[in-house]
Write a protein that holds these residues in place. Sequence first.
Motif, short mmCIF file in Angstrom:
data_model
loop_
_atom_site.label_atom_id
_atom_site.label_comp_id
_atom_site.label_asym_id
_atom_site.label_seq_id
_atom_site.Cartn_x
_atom_site.Cartn_y
_atom_site.Cartn_z
N HIS A 205 167.29 33.56 70.82
CA HIS A 205 167.06 32.75 72.01
C HIS A 205 168.05 33.11 73.11
O HIS A 205 169.03 33.83 72.89
CB HIS A 205 167.17 31.26 71.67
CG HIS A 205 168.53 30.84 71.19
ND1 HIS A 205 169.56 30.50 72.04
CD2 HIS A 205 169.03 30.71 69.93
CE1 HIS A 205 170.63 30.16 71.34
NE2 HIS A 205 170.33 30.28 70.06
N LYS A 206 167.77 32.57 74.30
CA LYS A 206 168.62 32.81 75.45
C LYS A 206 169.20 31.51 76.00
O LYS A 206 169.53 31.41 77.18
CB LYS A 206 167.83 33.53 76.55
CG LYS A 206 167.36 34.93 76.14
CD LYS A 206 166.64 35.62 77.28
CE LYS A 206 166.21 37.03 76.89
NZ LYS A 206 165.49 37.72 78.00
N VAL A 207 169.34 30.51 75.15
CA VAL A 207 169.93 29.25 75.57
C VAL A 207 171.44 29.40 75.58
O VAL A 207 172.05 29.70 74.54
CB VAL A 207 169.53 28.10 74.62
CG1 VAL A 207 170.22 26.81 75.05
CG2 VAL A 207 168.02 27.92 74.60
N LYS A 208 172.03 29.23 76.73
CA LYS A 208 173.48 29.39 76.86
C LYS A 208 174.13 28.03 77.12
O LYS A 208 173.71 27.30 78.00
CB LYS A 208 173.82 30.35 78.00
CG LYS A 208 173.37 31.78 77.74
CD LYS A 208 173.81 32.71 78.86
CE LYS A 208 173.38 34.15 78.58
NZ LYS A 208 173.80 35.07 79.67
N SER A 209 175.14 27.73 76.32
CA SER A 209 175.84 26.46 76.48
C SER A 209 176.79 26.51 77.66
O SER A 209 177.31 27.57 78.02
CB SER A 209 176.61 26.12 75.21
OG SER A 209 175.74 26.01 74.12
N LYS A 210 177.01 25.36 78.25
CA LYS A 210 177.92 25.25 79.39
C LYS A 210 179.35 25.51 78.94
O LYS A 210 179.79 25.05 77.89
CB LYS A 210 177.83 23.83 79.96
CG LYS A 210 178.59 23.62 81.25
CD LYS A 210 177.77 23.97 82.45
CE LYS A 210 178.46 23.57 83.73
NZ LYS A 210 177.69 23.94 84.93
N GLU A 211 180.07 26.30 79.72
CA GLU A 211 181.47 26.54 79.45
C GLU A 211 182.30 25.82 80.51
O GLU A 211 182.15 26.07 81.70
CB GLU A 211 181.78 28.04 79.45
CG GLU A 211 181.10 28.79 78.30
CD GLU A 211 181.51 30.25 78.25
OE1 GLU A 211 182.40 30.64 79.05
OE2 GLU A 211 180.96 30.99 77.42
N TRP A 212 183.15 24.93 80.06
CA TRP A 212 183.93 24.11 80.97
C TRP A 212 185.42 24.33 80.75
O TRP A 212 185.86 24.70 79.65
CB TRP A 212 183.68 22.63 80.72
CG TRP A 212 182.38 22.08 81.22
CD1 TRP A 212 181.89 22.13 82.48
CD2 TRP A 212 181.42 21.37 80.45
NE1 TRP A 212 180.68 21.49 82.56
CE2 TRP A 212 180.37 21.01 81.31
CE3 TRP A 212 181.34 21.00 79.11
CZ2 TRP A 212 179.25 20.30 80.90
CZ3 TRP A 212 180.24 20.29 78.69
CH2 TRP A 212 179.21 19.94 79.58
N ALA A 213 186.17 24.05 81.81
CA ALA A 213 187.62 23.89 81.63
C ALA A 213 187.83 22.56 80.91
O ALA A 213 186.94 21.71 80.90
CB ALA A 213 188.31 23.88 82.99
N PRO A 214 188.97 22.36 80.29
CA PRO A 214 189.23 21.08 79.61
C PRO A 214 189.01 19.90 80.54
O PRO A 214 189.33 19.95 81.73
CB PRO A 214 190.71 21.19 79.19
CG PRO A 214 190.94 22.67 79.07
CD PRO A 214 190.10 23.30 80.14
N ALA A 215 188.42 18.83 80.00
CA ALA A 215 188.13 17.65 80.80
C ALA A 215 189.43 17.00 81.28
O ALA A 215 190.41 16.92 80.54
CB ALA A 215 187.32 16.65 79.98
N ALA A 216 189.42 16.55 82.52
CA ALA A 216 190.59 15.86 83.07
C ALA A 216 190.78 14.51 82.37
O ALA A 216 189.80 13.81 82.09
CB ALA A 216 190.42 15.66 84.56
N LYS A 217 192.02 14.17 82.09
CA LYS A 217 192.30 12.89 81.45
C LYS A 217 192.38 11.79 82.50
O LYS A 217 193.07 11.93 83.51
CB LYS A 217 193.61 12.97 80.67
CG LYS A 217 193.53 13.89 79.46
CD LYS A 217 194.82 13.84 78.65
CE LYS A 217 194.72 14.71 77.40
NZ LYS A 217 195.96 14.67 76.59
#
Length: 278
Positions: A205-217
Amino acid sequence: MVEKLLSPGADGRRVYVALGDSFTEGVGDCSSRLPNGVRGWADRVAEQLARADPGWEYANLAIRSKRLRQIIAEQLEAGLAMEPTLVTLYAGGNDILDLGTDIRALMKDYEYLVARLAASGATVVLFTGFDVRVSALLEPLKRRNAFYNQRVREVAARYEAVLVDYWCFDAFYDPRMWNSDRLHMSKAGHKYLAGQVLDQLGVAHKVKSKEWAPAAKLGFRDRGRGQRRWVSDWVLPLFARKLRGVTLGDDLSPRWPEPVRVPPKAGLKKLTAKVPAD
């Protein structure tokens, strides 16, 4: 092994039928052009199946707020009548939220449902439930959820179902994987889950997950403000509906009530002109 299980039937058809509640309907992944205003992981799985092997048909009978008994009464026979090659099922989550539920009786009904689906010869995909840490208000439900997951694992092994162990996905500890109600996945969450289902089925498949910076606290005040907003916007209306005996799914119909041929290019978007959004 799964590839063989996903082989066409005697008539050459491949049919994917999705059963369940809001989890499978796609709540949290908004799309105004699609039926019921949502898309969801099951649509994404159907589209990728058609990309990998054109000819797949897809039906989604899931409706938000449905209890297990309603899924058995309203979706089981309709789904089996479509002679599915593949069935995905998540059911029982809404029952767990009902304080009067007999969890052991619930899981007996769950096994009955899975047994009927497995007897059809379809590949059956089951899901554990995630431990959603939204509030101390829902902590009493944690033991029920753990019992549910244990039984789902046992049932999956007994009927040789494919198990997507949602409980174990650490990615969902990121709050951005959740909708503002904190109970349904966001668009990113639905995409991630679609990829996990396809991986378990062994489908490229070609489903790509979101890549995020660490969530702000968030600071103490922001957390408190967010908690009050969540209680006002979601918790109180939920309990009000329970008191009135109504649900968000009462006036909705299944998104894809009959098997539709999924175009291998552009997917279900090609069909939206023919199917009005509710």
